[in-house]
Scaffold this active site. Structure first.
Site, PDB file in Angstrom:
ATOM      1  N   GLY A  32      11.043   5.800   4.298  1.00  0.00           N
ATOM      2  CA  GLY A  32       9.708   5.832   4.872  1.00  0.00           C
ATOM      3  C   GLY A  32       9.294   7.133   5.497  1.00  0.00           C
ATOM      4  N   GLU A  80      17.212   5.853   2.535  1.00  0.00           N
ATOM      5  CA  GLU A  80      16.434   5.495   1.346  1.00  0.00           C
ATOM      6  C   GLU A  80      15.153   6.315   1.211  1.00  0.00           C
ATOM      7  OE1 GLU A  80      15.778   1.321   1.792  1.00  0.00           O
ATOM      8  OE2 GLU A  80      17.891   0.794   1.525  1.00  0.00           O
ATOM      9  N   ARG A 137       9.301   8.818  -1.443  1.00  0.00           N
ATOM     10  CA  ARG A 137       8.165   9.733  -1.471  1.00  0.00           C
ATOM     11  C   ARG A 137       8.560  11.151  -1.040  1.00  0.00           C
ATOM     12  NH1 ARG A 137       2.970   7.896  -0.223  1.00  0.00           N
ATOM     13  NH2 ARG A 137       3.960   6.109   0.766  1.00  0.00           N
ATOM     14  N   ARG A 174      -3.641   5.579  -5.865  1.00  0.00           N
ATOM     15  CA  ARG A 174      -3.515   5.745  -4.417  1.00  0.00           C
ATOM     16  C   ARG A 174      -4.848   5.948  -3.694  1.00  0.00           C
ATOM     17  NH1 ARG A 174      -1.310   9.297  -1.942  1.00  0.00           N
ATOM     18  NH2 ARG A 174      -0.364   8.021  -0.303  1.00  0.00           N
ATOM     19  N   TYR A 226      -5.161   2.957  -1.177  1.00  0.00           N
ATOM     20  CA  TYR A 226      -4.803   3.305   0.194  1.00  0.00           C
ATOM     21  C   TYR A 226      -5.807   4.239   0.879  1.00  0.00           C
ATOM     22  CZ  TYR A 226      -0.114   1.848  -1.391  1.00  0.00           C
ATOM     23  OH  TYR A 226       0.947   1.164  -1.899  1.00  0.00           O
ATOM     24  N   CYS A 275     -14.320   1.520 -15.539  1.00  0.00           N
ATOM     25  CA  CYS A 275     -15.534   0.808 -15.115  1.00  0.00           C
ATOM     26  C   CYS A 275     -15.318   0.068 -13.797  1.00  0.00           C
ATOM     27  CB  CYS A 275     -15.981  -0.152 -16.214  1.00  0.00           C
ATOM     28  SG  CYS A 275     -16.592   0.692 -17.673  1.00  0.00           S
ATOM     29  N   GLU A 276     -15.075   0.820 -12.749  1.00  0.00           N
ATOM     30  CA  GLU A 276     -14.941   0.314 -11.389  1.00  0.00           C
ATOM     31  C   GLU A 276     -15.510   1.371 -10.444  1.00  0.00           C
ATOM     32  OE1 GLU A 276     -13.724  -2.579 -10.394  1.00  0.00           O
ATOM     33  OE2 GLU A 276     -12.685  -3.291 -12.181  1.00  0.00           O
ATOM     34  N   TYR A 332       4.433   7.340  -6.394  1.00  0.00           N
ATOM     35  CA  TYR A 332       3.483   6.240  -6.553  1.00  0.00           C
ATOM     36  C   TYR A 332       2.285   6.655  -7.401  1.00  0.00           C
ATOM     37  CZ  TYR A 332       6.470   4.485  -2.902  1.00  0.00           C
ATOM     38  OH  TYR A 332       7.576   4.098  -2.192  1.00  0.00           O
TER      39      TYR A 332
END
Length: 422
Positions: A244, A281, A284, A320, A324, A351-352, A380
């Site tokens: 993290g 761990e 990113r 992302r 986010y 188309c969004e 990601y």
């Protein structure tokens, strides 16, 4: 861009570790992911060096970027892996061979029997168990296969991390882990299963956390539990501190080495002289700033005063910003200081209305056919990609020793249709 990043300008042309980005786009097409092998290796080395005085294993979080070429490179560097699915287990075994299983931890709240069986057969280092029903299923699968499952309970320390709510995992309101106050009873139950060996404790409080204090607080709570468990007779050897540690998207002054040193100092201070093997761990942090998504301008348009730059990459390639509200620095592949800057939305063809990379972003004015690069996209990006709107996913290129290597070719429509029956 600062000198610690792989993407720099050389005579107004963007390069990655010296390799010309425009040339890569011409050779491999766009959209295109480009990664720096050098930076990924260096970032892994930062962790290995910072924790050199502490027994540890760097278990790369595969979900950040699961490219086989990157996994193979990290395995060769001595890294282990944090996986969250049977598919990720298959990936790391494919990339690193059966011997890498001894450095694999299996996390995730929804492991199924077949995934457990595969991990037991591979003889992975540890299962990070997240609920009592999961413990019961794992015990029964291990017994049926004549195996012994080494486990840690993932405990929820109820520590707040200042990050996006979708990637915060350390509070009691989140679906992850077992409340730390309940852990001793669950460990006692685990010890009653002959097919279970309690070897560790695991904690993970979220992703993209840029302050080190929450990590230290969570680890201190975890170590207090370890002391209690050892007093209860459990042979706890591993402490999984999770991952993290965040990066700074678009911050040119970000000092990765300094951040890892701060992180290591915080964890080592919490550890003191406690005799445990530390599992780390990072995901990113190793790959995020090593990658960029290169895309070509399709059209420019204006709706009144609002300007749009429409590119050939889309939210299915890098979700992302839509998911986010994430910020990515966006730069021209060929820089021209004589060209005016304009403010526009950088959007894709899906188309969004959520298909955007930036809103009202000031950028060198582009023309149809120009190339731009979306930076800090190594984590990601492709791992969260999809085939929405029946779009093929981008190719991937890895820059190694000043040379470009295609590590994933662009998909074809036939490959997309292959699983379907009509």
């Amino acid at each position: 861009m600062d000198q610690g990043r792989p993407f720099q300008y050389d005579e107004q042309r963007l390069v990655c570790d010296g390799v010309d980005i425009a040339g890569l786009a011409d050779s491999f097409g766009t959209p295109l992911y480009v990664y720096s092998a050098k930076q990924i290796s260096e970032r892994a080395g930062l962790f290995q060096n910072a924790f050199a005085g502490t027994p540890h294993t760097v278990c790369y979080a595969v979900k950040a970027n699961s490219s086989l070429a990157i996994l193979k490179m990290l395995a060769a560097q001595g890294c282990g892996f944090d996986i969250v699915s049977g598919g990720e287990l298959a990936r790391v075994l494919k990339a690193g061979g059966p011997e890498v299983a001894s450095r694999v931890v299996f996390s995730g709240v929804g492991k199924i029997a077949g995934e457990m069986d595969a991990a037991l057969a591979a003889d992975i280092l540890q299962f990070n168990v997240e609920s009592e029903p999961e413990l019961e299923l794992l015990a029964s699968r291990a017994a049926a296969l004549g195996k012994k499952a080494r486990i840690a309970l993932r405990v929820n320390p109820d520590v707040s991390a200042e990050t996006h709510p979708y990637i915060s995992t350390g509070l009691s309101a989140h679906k992850f882990g077992i409340g730390i106050q309940l852990a001793r009873a669950v460990y006692a139950r685990a010890a009653q299963f002959p097919s279970i060996e309690t070897t560790g404790v695991s904690v993970h409080i979220g992703s993209q956390i840029r302050q080190v204090e929450p990590f230290a607080e969570a680890l201190e709570k975890t170590l207090n539990l370890v002391r209690e468990l050892r007093a209860d007779g459990h042979n706890i050897r591993n402490v999984d501190a999770g991952g993290g540690l965040g990066i700074e998207y678009g911050d040119k002054s970000f000092d990765a080495a300094q951040q890892v040193q701060k992180y290591a100092a915080a964890l080592q201070s919490a550890l003191g002289d406690m005799d445990v093997h530390l599992l780390l761990e990072p995901g990113r942090f190793l790959v995020g700033q090593a990658g960029a998504l290169v895309t070509r301008v399709l059209y420019r348009k204006a709706n009144g005063d609002k300007k749009f730059t429409i590119v050939d990459a889309a939210m299915n390639d890098l979700i992302r910003p839509a998911l986010y509200q994430a910020h990515h620095e966006i730069v021209p592949v060929v820089r021209d200081e004589a060209v005016a800057t304009e403010e526009a939305d950088i959007v894709g063809p899906v188309c969004e209305s959520g298909d955007f990379f930036a809103r009202s972003r000031a950028l060198q004015q582009t023309e149809q056919g120009d190339l731009i690069a979306i930076l800090d996209a190594g984590a990601y990006g492709l791992s969260l990609s999809s085939n929405y709107n029946t779009r093929v996913r981008p190719a991937e290129v890895l820059i190694e020793d000043g040379k470009a290597r295609l590590i994933r070719r662009r998909e074809t429509y036939d490959e997309l249709f292959a699983p379907e029956i009509f």
